[in-house]
Design an enzyme around this catalytic site. Structure first.
Site, short mmCIF file in Angstrom:
data_model
loop_
_atom_site.label_atom_id
_atom_site.label_comp_id
_atom_site.label_asym_id
_atom_site.label_seq_id
_atom_site.Cartn_x
_atom_site.Cartn_y
_atom_site.Cartn_z
N HIS A 140 0.87 -1.18 0.00
CA HIS A 140 0.00 0.00 0.00
C HIS A 140 0.91 1.23 0.00
CE1 HIS A 140 -2.82 2.94 1.78
NE2 HIS A 140 -3.80 2.10 1.49
N ASP A 217 3.00 -4.52 7.97
CA ASP A 217 1.76 -3.75 7.83
C ASP A 217 0.62 -4.75 7.98
OD1 ASP A 217 -0.56 -2.62 6.91
OD2 ASP A 217 0.23 -1.96 4.98
N GLN A 220 -4.63 -5.21 7.01
CA GLN A 220 -5.63 -6.10 6.41
C GLN A 220 -5.68 -7.45 7.11
OE1 GLN A 220 -7.75 -5.17 4.09
NE2 GLN A 220 -6.84 -3.17 3.71
#
Lengths: 423, 153
Positions: A140, A217, A220
């Site tokens: 992202h 990260d 999600q």
């Protein structure tokens, strides 16, 4: 309300009971009962942000109505109560992700701020002009741009791990790119555009074999699967409240205590200091050193409520139901003549990106919207990934545990209408 | 539902999307304009053959959604042979029709009236204006250039 019946059934959720549980769970989300453009809302934009259960909304409301005050400040009762609620949420989050200590749980505005914090406070002092930051093609923008900014500040180079056509990481290439110059590895647990679940355990193990720290990260990941940072042994883990049924504007940076302790503050201000004078300032202990200014107290307390909600619903149900949603959606969508899936990893979350013939994703999205179906269209903040596939963007349907099989049928039927209208 | 759906994607829009007019590079051309929306990846090059005050020819190439492509296609049909003044006036009327609620009826809009259905989808207004903004910026530039003493002597 989901109540005890759900909790009791967690360990042995059977296929036939999933629909009943979904029906119960949906009643917890007030927003899902509305109509959009005259049709019942089908919300399939969960990877952008998820909806909020009543328990989260109520906890935020009751905080403002009954308990609001500033934290870590006053001697008065209300301030102590707000502080207790705020710090209780930190303990809830610690348990949720399996961190060793609340000192390792830093509240941020979201994943983006957490990743920027790692880039500026951890990486920047350690990087030289010949250093490398290893990311992946499917990151992202929030796990690309902070490193590019850092690159501009230090001269370090951002190196990109390529992907295979099916949207999985090229682990051989990763192994080769992981070198003596690599100072940090930054990788998404789950791709927001493709749904690919990356083998982060392997990535962490290989990186640690070379003493290279890894930042995950996890934005999600937390809505879909249990995460245990202790078992993963990642050095940093970032996630957002709003993608896991909590409020917007609140996120978490987990960092190993020894690393956080050695890092300089990210921002200066109130709360992050121990004492201030014009001859010098000493900083507060962890995690407060990284929480300058009055924090998002209501958001933090709401995040705590979201964690409680997820734990009550249970990942056992979430994973079983979402696996069924994913399999069913992939199978039914495959029947559409003109569909082209972008990303076909075997290990994936309930996120499906696709194109419908030559139709532009925006046109498909607009037609679906007229039928009450919310999907995301565009590059999903992953422009390099779209460039890699040589497409301007995709239509993305991303499912949460409150979505139903019937909603997949509505999506497919609407896509058939879109195809006949636009093609 | 069907009525609203048709409001956004009327047959005329789909026709311009699937068979865009003047969809080629112009040769010769005097000016080009780039229209790009990074959010959705829509990208067009607009070719203009301008004299001191007239758009002799206008064409376009590129990729984008049905709304942006139909709008660009209609633009090339309507602006071929138009004076700078009337082109800019039409752009202004079109923008007004898209941006304000209940605009007064305006016969000058012609086929563009079909695109005003995008008002029900505010995020799509940018699509409808994409090619127009680029082309009209080029025309305004040429217009300013045309009235300077150096070029009008």
């Amino acid at each position: 309300m989901i109540a005890e019946s759900v909790h009791m059934s967690q360990e042995t959720v059977r296929e036939e009971t999933l629909d009943n549980i979904v029906e119960d769970v949906r009643r917890d989300f007030p927003i899902l009962t509305q109509t959009i453009n005259g049709e019942p809302l089908v919300y399939l934009d969960n990877a952008a942000t998820s909806q909020k259960p009543r328990s989260v909304i109520d906890r935020v409301c009751s905080y403002y109505e009954e308990h609001h005050s500033n934290v870590h400040r006053g001697v008065h009762s209300l301030s102590q109560r707000a502080t207790e609620m705020y710090e209780a949420a930190r303990e809830t989050v610690r348990g949720f992700i399996g961190a060793a200590s609340t000192a390792e749980i830093v509240f941020t505005r979201g994943t983006t701020e957490a990743l920027n914090l790692v880039a500026q406070s951890y990486a920047r002092p350690r990087l030289g002009s010949d250093s490398e930051i290893l990311v992946t093609m499917m990151e992202h923008h929030s796990n690309i741009v902070p490193w590019q900014i850092l690159s501009g500040q230090t001269g370090a180079k951002v190196v990109v791990t390529p992907i295979h056509e099916d949207g999985t990481l090229d682990l051989d290439a990763f192994e080769q790119l992981l070198g003596d110059k690599t100072c940090i590895v930054a990788v998404a647990y789950i791709s927001n555009s493709l749904g690919t679940i990356n083998p982060v355990e392997h990535i962490i193990e290989r990186s640690h074999a070379r003493d290279i720290p890894v930042v995950i990260d996890g934005a999600q990941a937390v809505p879909h699967m249990p995460v245990h940072v202790g078992e993963l042994d990642c050095d940093f883990f970032a996630f957002s409240g709003h993608k896991m049924f909590g409020p917007t504007g609140i996120g978490v940076l987990y960092g190993k205590e020894t690393l956080l302790d050695a890092m300089p503050p990210y921002q200066g201000g109130g709360d992050m200091i121990e004492s201030v004078s014009f001859s010098g300032t000493t900083f507060n202990k962890l995690p407060h050193k990284f929480e300058a200014g009055t924090p998002n107290i209501a958001g933090t307390i709401g995040l705590g409520a979201a964690v409680d909600y997820i734990q009550n619903v249970g990942y056992d149900f979430i994973q079983k139901h979402e696996a069924r949603l994913l399999t069913t959606a992939l199978s039914k969508l495959s029947e559409l003549e003109s569909i082209r899936f972008i990303g076909q990893a075997a290990e994936r979350a309930s996120v499906i990106s696709f194109l419908l013939g030559d139709s532009h994703p925006y046109d498909v999205g607009s037609v679906l919207d007229k039928m009450g179906i919310a999907v995301r269209t565009g590059h999903h903040c992953t422009q390099p990934l779209m460039d890699h596939y040589q497409i301007p963007g995709t239509v993305r349907a991303s499912f949460a545990f409150y979505n139903t099989i019937e909603e997949i049928d509505r999506l497919c039927s609407a896509l058939r209408k879109a195809a006949s209208l636009l093609q | 539902m069907d009525t609203e759906k048709e409001e956004l994607y009327q047959a005329l829009i789909l026709d311009h999307d699937q068979a865009p007019r003047h969809f080629h590079r112009l040769d010769p051309f005097s000016h080009t304009a780039e229209a790009y929306n990074p959010l959705c990846g829509d990208r067009y090059t607009i070719y203009l053959d301008l004299n001191s005050h007239i758009i002799r020819q206008i064409s376009f190439e590129g990729y984008g959604c049905a709304i942006s492509k139909a709008s660009a296609s209609m633009m090339t049909s309507m602006l071929s042979g138009a004076s700078f003044e009337s082109a800019l006036a039409l752009f202004s009327s079109f923008r007004t029709a898209l941006l304000i609620e209940n605009p007064p009826s305006d016969d000058s809009l012609g086929d563009l009236i079909t695109l005003t259905g995008v008002i029900s989808a505010p995020t799509r207004i940018k699509c409808a204006l994409l090619a127009w903004e680029a082309a009209c910026t080029a025309i305004q530039g040429a217009s300013r250039h045309a009235i300077t003493p150096e070029t009008t002597n």
